[in-house]
Motif scaffolding. Structure first.
Motif, PDB file in Angstrom:
ATOM      1  N   GLY A 184      25.932  37.754  40.591  1.00  0.00           N
ATOM      2  CA  GLY A 184      26.673  38.897  41.238  1.00  0.00           C
ATOM      3  C   GLY A 184      27.273  39.540  40.098  1.00  0.00           C
ATOM      4  N   PRO A 185      28.297  40.621  40.601  1.00  0.00           N
ATOM      5  CA  PRO A 185      29.025  41.461  39.689  1.00  0.00           C
ATOM      6  C   PRO A 185      29.958  40.462  38.857  1.00  0.00           C
ATOM      7  N   GLY A 186      29.809  40.598  37.466  1.00  0.00           N
ATOM      8  CA  GLY A 186      30.893  39.492  36.771  1.00  0.00           C
ATOM      9  C   GLY A 186      30.112  38.267  36.489  1.00  0.00           C
ATOM     10  N   VAL A 187      29.279  37.920  36.985  1.00  0.00           N
ATOM     11  CA  VAL A 187      28.856  36.587  36.956  1.00  0.00           C
ATOM     12  C   VAL A 187      27.277  36.669  36.772  1.00  0.00           C
ATOM     13  N   LYS A 188      26.565  36.009  35.885  1.00  0.00           N
ATOM     14  CA  LYS A 188      25.119  35.539  35.811  1.00  0.00           C
ATOM     15  C   LYS A 188      24.931  34.387  35.919  1.00  0.00           C
ATOM     16  N   ARG A 189      23.832  34.072  36.730  1.00  0.00           N
ATOM     17  CA  ARG A 189      23.608  32.492  36.775  1.00  0.00           C
ATOM     18  C   ARG A 189      22.197  32.389  37.094  1.00  0.00           C
ATOM     19  N   LEU A 190      21.520  31.428  36.346  1.00  0.00           N
ATOM     20  CA  LEU A 190      20.056  31.061  36.731  1.00  0.00           C
ATOM     21  C   LEU A 190      20.125  29.487  37.270  1.00  0.00           C
ATOM     22  N   TYR A 198      31.692  36.964  33.171  1.00  0.00           N
ATOM     23  CA  TYR A 198      32.563  38.047  32.555  1.00  0.00           C
ATOM     24  C   TYR A 198      33.756  38.089  33.045  1.00  0.00           C
ATOM     25  N   ARG A 199      33.741  38.162  34.416  1.00  0.00           N
ATOM     26  CA  ARG A 199      34.876  38.411  35.411  1.00  0.00           C
ATOM     27  C   ARG A 199      34.890  37.423  36.645  1.00  0.00           C
ATOM     28  N   VAL A 200      36.017  36.836  36.794  1.00  0.00           N
ATOM     29  CA  VAL A 200      36.163  35.608  37.449  1.00  0.00           C
ATOM     30  C   VAL A 200      36.283  36.396  39.028  1.00  0.00           C
ATOM     31  N   PRO A 201      35.490  35.992  39.866  1.00  0.00           N
ATOM     32  CA  PRO A 201      35.318  36.658  41.358  1.00  0.00           C
ATOM     33  C   PRO A 201      36.850  35.972  42.001  1.00  0.00           C
ATOM     34  N   THR A 202      37.973  36.888  41.901  1.00  0.00           N
ATOM     35  CA  THR A 202      39.059  36.659  42.687  1.00  0.00           C
ATOM     36  C   THR A 202      39.766  37.915  43.012  1.00  0.00           C
ATOM     37  N   SER A 203      40.476  38.122  44.191  1.00  0.00           N
ATOM     38  CA  SER A 203      41.278  39.264  44.700  1.00  0.00           C
ATOM     39  C   SER A 203      42.554  39.040  44.066  1.00  0.00           C
ATOM     40  N   ASP A 204      43.122  38.003  43.196  1.00  0.00           N
ATOM     41  CA  ASP A 204      44.294  37.692  42.709  1.00  0.00           C
ATOM     42  C   ASP A 204      44.463  38.697  41.472  1.00  0.00           C
ATOM     43  N   LYS A 205      45.777  39.455  41.240  1.00  0.00           N
ATOM     44  CA  LYS A 205      45.990  40.325  40.277  1.00  0.00           C
ATOM     45  C   LYS A 205      46.375  39.551  39.229  1.00  0.00           C
ATOM     46  N   VAL A 206      45.341  38.734  38.645  1.00  0.00           N
ATOM     47  CA  VAL A 206      45.405  38.013  37.439  1.00  0.00           C
ATOM     48  C   VAL A 206      44.478  38.307  36.202  1.00  0.00           C
ATOM     49  N   VAL A 207      44.721  38.162  34.991  1.00  0.00           N
ATOM     50  CA  VAL A 207      43.731  38.096  33.934  1.00  0.00           C
ATOM     51  C   VAL A 207      43.928  36.806  33.110  1.00  0.00           C
ATOM     52  N   PHE A 208      42.964  36.486  32.390  1.00  0.00           N
ATOM     53  CA  PHE A 208      42.828  35.527  31.547  1.00  0.00           C
ATOM     54  C   PHE A 208      42.951  35.577  29.814  1.00  0.00           C
ATOM     55  N   PHE A 321      29.941  29.172  31.311  1.00  0.00           N
ATOM     56  CA  PHE A 321      30.092  29.730  29.929  1.00  0.00           C
ATOM     57  C   PHE A 321      30.957  31.168  30.098  1.00  0.00           C
ATOM     58  N   PRO A 322      32.334  31.400  29.874  1.00  0.00           N
ATOM     59  CA  PRO A 322      33.187  32.098  30.029  1.00  0.00           C
ATOM     60  C   PRO A 322      33.146  33.317  28.742  1.00  0.00           C
ATOM     61  N   LEU A 323      32.552  34.423  29.031  1.00  0.00           N
ATOM     62  CA  LEU A 323      32.372  35.630  28.062  1.00  0.00           C
ATOM     63  C   LEU A 323      33.869  36.347  28.112  1.00  0.00           C
ATOM     64  N   TRP A 324      33.814  37.716  28.067  1.00  0.00           N
ATOM     65  CA  TRP A 324      34.951  38.531  28.257  1.00  0.00           C
ATOM     66  C   TRP A 324      34.686  40.164  28.676  1.00  0.00           C
ATOM     67  N   ASN A 325      35.844  40.599  28.963  1.00  0.00           N
ATOM     68  CA  ASN A 325      35.796  41.920  29.273  1.00  0.00           C
ATOM     69  C   ASN A 325      36.469  42.973  28.318  1.00  0.00           C
ATOM     70  N   ASP A 346      39.508  39.677  35.178  1.00  0.00           N
ATOM     71  CA  ASP A 346      39.012  39.827  33.770  1.00  0.00           C
ATOM     72  C   ASP A 346      39.373  38.947  32.812  1.00  0.00           C
ATOM     73  N   ILE A 347      38.715  38.694  31.860  1.00  0.00           N
ATOM     74  CA  ILE A 347      38.852  37.811  30.714  1.00  0.00           C
ATOM     75  C   ILE A 347      39.093  38.464  29.427  1.00  0.00           C
ATOM     76  N   VAL A 348      40.360  38.032  28.847  1.00  0.00           N
ATOM     77  CA  VAL A 348      40.483  38.878  27.459  1.00  0.00           C
ATOM     78  C   VAL A 348      40.289  37.996  26.306  1.00  0.00           C
ATOM     79  N   LEU A 349      39.538  38.523  25.451  1.00  0.00           N
ATOM     80  CA  LEU A 349      39.293  37.764  24.167  1.00  0.00           C
ATOM     81  C   LEU A 349      40.110  38.392  23.099  1.00  0.00           C
ATOM     82  N   THR A 350      40.516  37.240  22.307  1.00  0.00           N
ATOM     83  CA  THR A 350      41.224  37.436  21.107  1.00  0.00           C
ATOM     84  C   THR A 350      40.854  36.440  19.974  1.00  0.00           C
ATOM     85  N   HIS A 351      41.716  36.341  18.879  1.00  0.00           N
ATOM     86  CA  HIS A 351      41.332  35.317  17.966  1.00  0.00           C
ATOM     87  C   HIS A 351      42.487  34.623  17.148  1.00  0.00           C
ATOM     88  N   PHE A 352      42.247  33.557  16.701  1.00  0.00           N
ATOM     89  CA  PHE A 352      43.487  33.179  15.713  1.00  0.00           C
ATOM     90  C   PHE A 352      43.429  33.646  14.455  1.00  0.00           C
TER      91      PHE A 352
END
Length: 388
Positions: A184-190, A198-208, A321-325, A346-352
């Motif tokens: 569904g929205p934010g999730v692709k699954r076979l 891409y986005r965790v299905p939750t109503s909590d006001k959290v990002v990762f 497989f978590p990707l990012w928004n 939402d999942i936030v990507l950054t790098h070392f």
């Protein structure tokens, strides 16, 4: 307590040769009468002191027993003074004594009174008895409140030290049941394969917040993340992390999870079955050996994957497989959505990474930007593994 002498001060000690009958040990009647008159007050005085001593000892002993009394009503009641007309008081007060004996009696009475007062004062200072369970619960509650207050003070001091615009928001408690990762929205699954999220299905006001690769091992970044208590997930590639896995173990000790990002960061679309097994599953083994925990999250390099990659990852323990928004840099954020705002899950990507041409700042600069942006929009940063 010292015992007064049987012979009052100033009197002559008795000897075998008395004035009644020279050379005889038996006293005459007149001598016996004189002795009786002399010793009468002394005997009464000694009885009075003994009674007073017993009274003081009884008072202190009763006070000590009341201190151990399990009944709160009795434990909190003060000791009652002895009644004025009791035999003990009459014995202590009803007889006259010579001047020096009276002074000694007064001194010892004062000592007994002081002992009784000390016992009563100690009793009054003791808390009332109460059930052990209730007392333990109250103590635990006070300790928890004190620890929470101390923790908030530490985070506030860290926020000021690291230049944050506001105190970071605390995430809610992890969900008792993790969200269902259906297609569904934010999730692709076979069917039968790990979901791509891409986005965790939750109503909590959290990002990762997720950090990739492992090239830069900035101690200031590790200190900042630990002091602020920011949860993160690190996706490590062995060829970059292997120079200092100890750095990542120190992050892990402060709550950062260590996840799989392949051995050498290849494009998985170009790999056959054996190479996929090597890149994904061998890194699973490396991370388990280095961290003590086998990862269950895998991020494909460049965000590219195949069905074969999903199947291979599942075979060695990967469950998602978590990707990012969004992607975070020291000087800006790149948004996936046109409204340029965070959304719940939402999942936030950054790098070392270290400062370079396209990385204009430090790792602490990047973390400050992410935390400030999330806080300004009313979001807390939560731990990805609590939801996936």
């Amino acid at each position: 307590m010292p015992t007064p002498s049987a012979t009052p001060p100033g009197s002559t000690p008795n000897t075998p040769n008395t004035p009644g009958t020279p050379g005889s040990s038996a006293p005459d009647a007149r001598t016996r009468a004189r002795r009786s008159r002399r010793s009468g007050p002394v005997r009464h005085h000694r009885r009075g002191l003994a009674a007073l001593t017993a009274l003081a000892t009884l008072t202190v002993g009763c006070s000590a027993l009341r201190a151990q009394d399990p009944d709160p009503a009795r434990a909190s009641a003060p000791a009652a003074p002895p009644a004025a007309g009791t035999p003990a008081v009459q014995a202590a007060q009803g007889q006259a004594a010579p001047a020096q004996g009276a002074q000694l009696a007064q001194a010892q009475a004062a000592q007994a009174a002081q002992a009784a007062q000390a016992a009563q004062a100690a009793l009054a200072a003791m808390p009332a008895a109460r059930p052990q369970a209730a007392a333990g619960q109250e103590l635990n509650g006070r300790l928890a409140a004190a620890e929470q207050q101390a923790g908030m003070q530490r985070v506030l001091a860290a926020a000021r030290r690291w230049g944050l615009a506001a105190l970071p928001l605390r995430p809610p408690a992890p969900p008792a049941v993790k969200p269902e990762l259906a297609d569904g929205p934010g999730v692709k699954r076979l069917p039968g394969l790990p979901p791509v999220v891409y986005r965790v299905p939750t109503s909590d006001k959290v990002v990762f917040l997720t950090v990739d690769d492992g090239a830069e091992k900035d101690p200031q970044f590790a200190a900042m993340a630990a002091e602020l208590g920011v949860p993160m997930s690190a996706f490590l590639s062995d060829y970059l992390a292997r120079s200092d896995y100890g750095y990542f173990r120190s992050l892990q000790a402060h709550g950062v999870t260590l996840d799989n990002h392949t051995l050498t960061h290849p494009d998985l679309r170009r790999l056959g079955p054996d190479a996929l097994q090597h890149e994904i599953c061998d890194q699973q083994d490396h991370l388990q050996q280095e961290s003590g925990t086998r990862p269950h999250l895998f991020r494909p390099p460049y965000g590219e994957y195949t069905e074969a990659a999903l199947r291979t990852a599942a075979s060695c323990g990967v469950t998602a497989f978590p990707l990012w928004n969004e992607e975070a840099f020291p000087d800006h954020l790149e948004w996936r959505y046109a409204d340029q705002k965070f959304h719940p899950g939402d999942i936030v990507l950054t790098h070392f990474r270290a400062p370079s041409g396209d990385w204009k700042g430090t790792m602490p600069d990047m973390l400050r930007r992410v935390v400030d942006a999330a806080t300004a929009q009313g979001f807390a940063i939560a731990r990805l593994e609590d939801y996936l």
